[in-house]
Every structure is written in structure tokens, then in C-alpha cells.
Design a protein around this motif. Structure first.
Motif, PDB file in Angstrom:
ATOM      1  N   THR A  47      32.970  34.660  49.949  1.00  0.00           N
ATOM      2  CA  THR A  47      34.006  34.986  48.971  1.00  0.00           C
ATOM      3  C   THR A  47      34.481  33.694  48.322  1.00  0.00           C
ATOM      4  OG1 THR A  47      35.724  34.885  50.673  1.00  0.00           O
ATOM      5  CG2 THR A  47      34.761  37.043  50.207  1.00  0.00           C
ATOM      6  N   SER A  48      34.846  33.774  47.061  1.00  0.00           N
ATOM      7  CA  SER A  48      35.275  32.574  46.348  1.00  0.00           C
ATOM      8  C   SER A  48      36.346  32.928  45.324  1.00  0.00           C
ATOM      9  CB  SER A  48      34.085  31.894  45.646  1.00  0.00           C
ATOM     10  OG  SER A  48      33.513  32.755  44.668  1.00  0.00           O
ATOM     11  N   TYR A  49      37.180  31.923  45.059  1.00  0.00           N
ATOM     12  CA  TYR A  49      38.208  32.042  44.019  1.00  0.00           C
ATOM     13  C   TYR A  49      38.275  30.714  43.268  1.00  0.00           C
ATOM     14  CZ  TYR A  49      42.739  31.838  41.721  1.00  0.00           C
ATOM     15  OH  TYR A  49      43.729  31.654  40.794  1.00  0.00           O
TER      16      TYR A  49
ATOM     17  N   ARG B 189      43.984  29.896  30.480  1.00  0.00           N
ATOM     18  CA  ARG B 189      44.157  29.996  31.925  1.00  0.00           C
ATOM     19  C   ARG B 189      43.186  31.070  32.414  1.00  0.00           C
ATOM     20  NH1 ARG B 189      46.597  26.360  30.268  1.00  0.00           N
ATOM     21  NH2 ARG B 189      48.799  25.812  30.490  1.00  0.00           N
ATOM     22  N   SER B 190      42.417  30.768  33.443  1.00  0.00           N
ATOM     23  CA  SER B 190      41.440  31.748  33.910  1.00  0.00           C
ATOM     24  C   SER B 190      41.430  31.848  35.421  1.00  0.00           C
ATOM     25  CB  SER B 190      40.030  31.407  33.401  1.00  0.00           C
ATOM     26  OG  SER B 190      39.506  30.284  34.087  1.00  0.00           O
ATOM     27  N   HIS B 191      40.987  33.015  35.913  1.00  0.00           N
ATOM     28  CA  HIS B 191      40.823  33.283  37.335  1.00  0.00           C
ATOM     29  C   HIS B 191      39.436  33.896  37.533  1.00  0.00           C
ATOM     30  CE1 HIS B 191      45.205  32.793  38.004  1.00  0.00           C
ATOM     31  NE2 HIS B 191      45.298  33.370  36.810  1.00  0.00           N
ATOM     32  N   THR B 192      38.723  33.432  38.552  1.00  0.00           N
ATOM     33  CA  THR B 192      37.402  33.962  38.876  1.00  0.00           C
ATOM     34  C   THR B 192      37.365  34.340  40.345  1.00  0.00           C
ATOM     35  OG1 THR B 192      36.408  32.453  37.256  1.00  0.00           O
ATOM     36  CG2 THR B 192      34.930  33.560  38.786  1.00  0.00           C
ATOM     37  N   LEU B 193      36.998  35.583  40.630  1.00  0.00           N
ATOM     38  CA  LEU B 193      36.831  36.068  41.993  1.00  0.00           C
ATOM     39  C   LEU B 193      35.369  36.422  42.206  1.00  0.00           C
ATOM     40  CD1 LEU B 193      39.945  38.435  42.241  1.00  0.00           C
ATOM     41  CD2 LEU B 193      39.675  36.206  43.352  1.00  0.00           C
TER      42      LEU B 193
ATOM     43  N   TYR C 148      34.350  38.825  39.112  1.00  0.00           N
ATOM     44  CA  TYR C 148      35.313  39.221  38.079  1.00  0.00           C
ATOM     45  C   TYR C 148      35.934  37.967  37.485  1.00  0.00           C
ATOM     46  CZ  TYR C 148      39.590  40.878  35.862  1.00  0.00           C
ATOM     47  OH  TYR C 148      40.599  41.098  34.957  1.00  0.00           O
ATOM     48  N   TYR C 149      36.029  37.941  36.150  1.00  0.00           N
ATOM     49  CA  TYR C 149      36.582  36.792  35.437  1.00  0.00           C
ATOM     50  C   TYR C 149      37.613  37.280  34.429  1.00  0.00           C
ATOM     51  CZ  TYR C 149      36.861  32.768  32.273  1.00  0.00           C
ATOM     52  OH  TYR C 149      37.312  31.734  31.502  1.00  0.00           O
TER      53      TYR C 149
END
Length: 381
Positions: free
Chosen positions: A244-246, A256-260, A280-281
Motif C-alpha cells: 500500500t502506498s500514499y 495539491r494532489s493525493h495518490t493512493l 486513485y489520484y
């Protein structure tokens, strides 16, 4: 040993949770050169599009040579050729026959690593050439492991110098310079768990605008910050690994971005490993991005209220818009024998404004998708 037990694993256990997935194992072996030489041949095919419209196609063969040079040195040489063709939007989703293009890129990356007791230093140099864009870079990365090999620290920096000469002569001999830093720690928590944390910063100055898009005028500086966390967990009942990664990203343009990310590496009979993945981005829009609502007097692609000759920052590039995206992937690895192995992966990328986390995606943009196929062959000797 259960993941909840507090006793530290031995040094030999450091790979238990890492070997089934890429990324963490090299950090765990900072002081050991590769046991054997290797040649990797890869081919990547990329194609994106929007409803009823094919856009960019990229074919990219790559060959990489990894060599052990005595007891304390190793080198890696990677050669890349990109063949790019298709139709890139002039603004938002607007494409005309004049926008069809074809380009080729040649890139080379050379690295040399010196190994010490519980440490290593890697020096790198890279060069990339297109007909309108040239880039050169240098990098250095150091790693150090504790006596028990359960903790690995890394610290690296890189610089690049780009030269831009678009064929439409919007600008001539423009430059862009960037400097990056990254610091990380990899920690073995148990025989089933490995944790990795990285923090990065990039400062850039120069020409960031897209010379092939009208009304694209971006700031001449951009600072970027990243924070990423990865966790590998070995699931003994399945003899598999879960990764798993974030990743959090921000820049001074307002993005501003978030990646799971989620991967499951499952060994199968006959030396096969199957790895499905899901990512998911989501990102916010740049402060100067504008949507497909144009000035009633000037028309497309000029934003409402635009004044001819204006030097205000603005861009219609949908990559700077607010959106969300999902990537579903599947990878298959097959070890033929001790010397040969092959792999293949297929990823499907789907992007929608409405998929942005919390809503509020940029309006008026067509859905976007991409397919990425990768094939690989490795020979060790």
C-alpha cells in the motif's frame, strides 16, 4: 513471527516482506552490489484519447545494462527511444488537422555505484534530446544501513538544465533549471512488514509554458514538495505480499494532489507471479487554469475578460485542471530459468473531473483515458 510482536527480526529477514514487490528491496541492500550482471529489454506502448477521438500514441523501446565491476562497484546504462505521434489539443479538447505531430526522443542514463560496508553512493548523469527540447542532468544518491540491516537511510540530490526551441518560434533558446532533494528511511518492522518514508523538494526556474498552446503563460518558477509512505506486508497464508502506498504533492502554482496505491503480488505455480494493482489520484487546479468558457468577443481559446497582449498568468492545459483518476493494472512475471525471465503488464487509466476527491472538479472537460502496455525480458549472467 506475527507483525504485532516487538522483537526485532534478524538481518536475514529484511527481505521477507520486500522481495515480492519492487522498490523496497534495493534500499534494504545498500551495501551489496548485484550478484550477477543483467540485461533488461523493455517495450512500452501508450495511447490516450477522449470520446470519439484518438490522441497521443507513444512507442518506447528501452535497453538497460547492469554490470558488477569487482567487489565494490556496479554500473547501470539505460538507453531509451520514444516515438511520439498523434494529435495534441491546442486548448482543452479542441484539435485541428494542423495540430497533428510526430516526434522522436533519445535518452541515455548512466549510473555508477560504489559500495561500502553498510553504505553505498550512486552517481548519475542523464541526457535527453528531441528536435525542440534538450535536457541534461546530474544526480547523487547515498544510502546507509544500520548494523542489523533493519534500517536504511537515503539522501539524494539532482540538477537538470533544459533548453527549449519550439518549431513555431514562439520563444528561442529558452532555459529551465531545476534542483531536487530527497530523503528517505526504510524500516523493517517485523518479518512480515517493511515501512518506507520519503520526503522530496524540487525548485525550478525558467520557461514552464507550453509554446504550442495559445494563451499559455505560466510563472517562471515552481517549487514542489512531496511526501510518500509505502508499506509492504507479507501474508503468510497466501505466500503473497500486499503493498500500500500514499503520496502527497503540492506546488507553488496551487496544485495539491493525493495518490493512493494498492498492489497484491501473488506467486503461482511454475515460477509465475501475478500482481493486480489499483491506484486513485486526485488533484486541485492551478491558480491560473481556466476552463472552456471563452470571451464572447474574442472567442476560443481566450478566457472571459482577456485583453490581447496581456501578460497575466493563464493556461487552458487540462493537466492543470481539477480532476480525479483511476488506474487498474495487471502484471505477470515468469521466471523461465536461473538466467531468463519475462514480464508483461497492462494498465487502464480513466480520468474524470467529477472524480475529484470532495467534488469541485473543473467543469466542461471531456472524459480522458489511456492504455499502457509494457513487455520486458531479463537475462542474467
Amino acid at each position: 513471527m506475527a507483525a504485532t510482536e516487538s522483537r526485532a527480526p534478524t538481518g536475514g529477514a529484511i527481505l521477507a516482506a520486500a522481495l515480492l514487490l519492487p522498490g523496497l528491496a534495493p534500499l534494504a541492500q545498500a551495501d551489496e552490489p548485484p550478484e550477477r550482471n543483467a540485461v533488461d529489454v523493455k517495450f512500452m506502448s501508450y495511447e490516450d484519447g477522449q470520446p470519439g477521438l484518438s490522441r497521443i500514441r507513444v512507442h518506447s523501446p528501452t535497453v538497460s545494462f547492469t554490470n558488477r565491476l569487482g567487489e565494490h562497484w556496479a554500473s547501470n546504462l539505460t538507453l531509451v527511444h520514444d516515438d511520439v505521434s498523434g494529435a495534441s489539443p491546442r486548448w482543452h479538447s479542441d484539435i485541428s488537422s494542423a495540430s497533428h505531430m510526430h516526434d522522436e526522443r533519445e535518452a541515455v542514463d548512466l549510473q555508477a555505484t560504489r559500495y561500502f560496508q553498510r553504505a553505498s553512493v550512486t552517481l548519475g548523469a542523464s541526457s535527453s534530446n528531441e528536435h525542440d527540447y534538450r535536457s541534461k542532468g546530474l544526480s547523487v544518491l547515498g544510502k546507509w544501513s544500520t548494523d542489523d540491516n533493519n534500517t536504511t537511510l537515503s539522501l539524494g540530490t539532482s540538477v537538470s538544465n533544459d533548453r527549449i526551441n519550439p518549431v513555431n518560434n514562439v520563444v528561442q533558446d529558452e532555459r529551465k533549471r531545476t534542483a531536487s532533494w530527497i530523503a528517505g528511511v526504510t524500516q523493517v518492522l517485523s518479518t512480515e512488514d517493511v515501512l518506507q518514508l520519503n520526503v522530496g523538494y524540487t525548485g525550478g526556474h525558467g520557461y514552464f509554458s507550453d509554446p504550442y498552446k495559445l494563451v499559455d503563460n505560466r510563472p517562471r518558477s515552481r517549487d514542489e514538495t512531496t511526501l510518500s509512505v509505502g508499506w509492504n506486508h507479507y501474508l503468510d497464508p497466501f505466500q503473497a505480499a500486499l503493498h500500500t502506498s500514499y503520496r502527497y504533492y503540492s506546488n507553488t502554482w496551487g496544485v495539491r494532489s493525493h495518490t493512493l496505491g494498492l498492489e497484491w503480488a501473488q506467486p503461482l505455480p511454475n515460477n509465475l507471479t501475478l500482481t493486480p494493482s489499483l491506484r486513485y489520484y486526485t488533484q486541485s487546479a492551478a491558480s491560473f487554469y481556466y476552463g472552456p468558457t471563452y470571451d464572447p468577443a474574442l472567442g476560443a481559446p481566450f478566457p472571459v475578460g482577456y485583453t490581447l497582449g496581456s501578460t497575466a498568468y493563464s493556461s487552458p492545459d487540462q493537466r492543470l485542471s481539477a480532476f480525479g483518476a483511476l488506474t487498474v493494472g495487471l502484471k505477470l512475471d515468469y521466471r523461465i530459468d536461473r538466467d531468463w525471465s519475462v514480464n508483461a503488464s497492462l494498465d487502464r487509466y480513466e480520468q474524470r473531473s467529477s472524480w475529484r476527491l470532495g467534488g469541485g472538479g473543473s467543469a466542461g472537460l471531456a472524459a480522458f483515458h489511456a492504455n499502457i502496455l509494457q513487455l520486458g525480458l531479463r537475462w542474467q549472467y
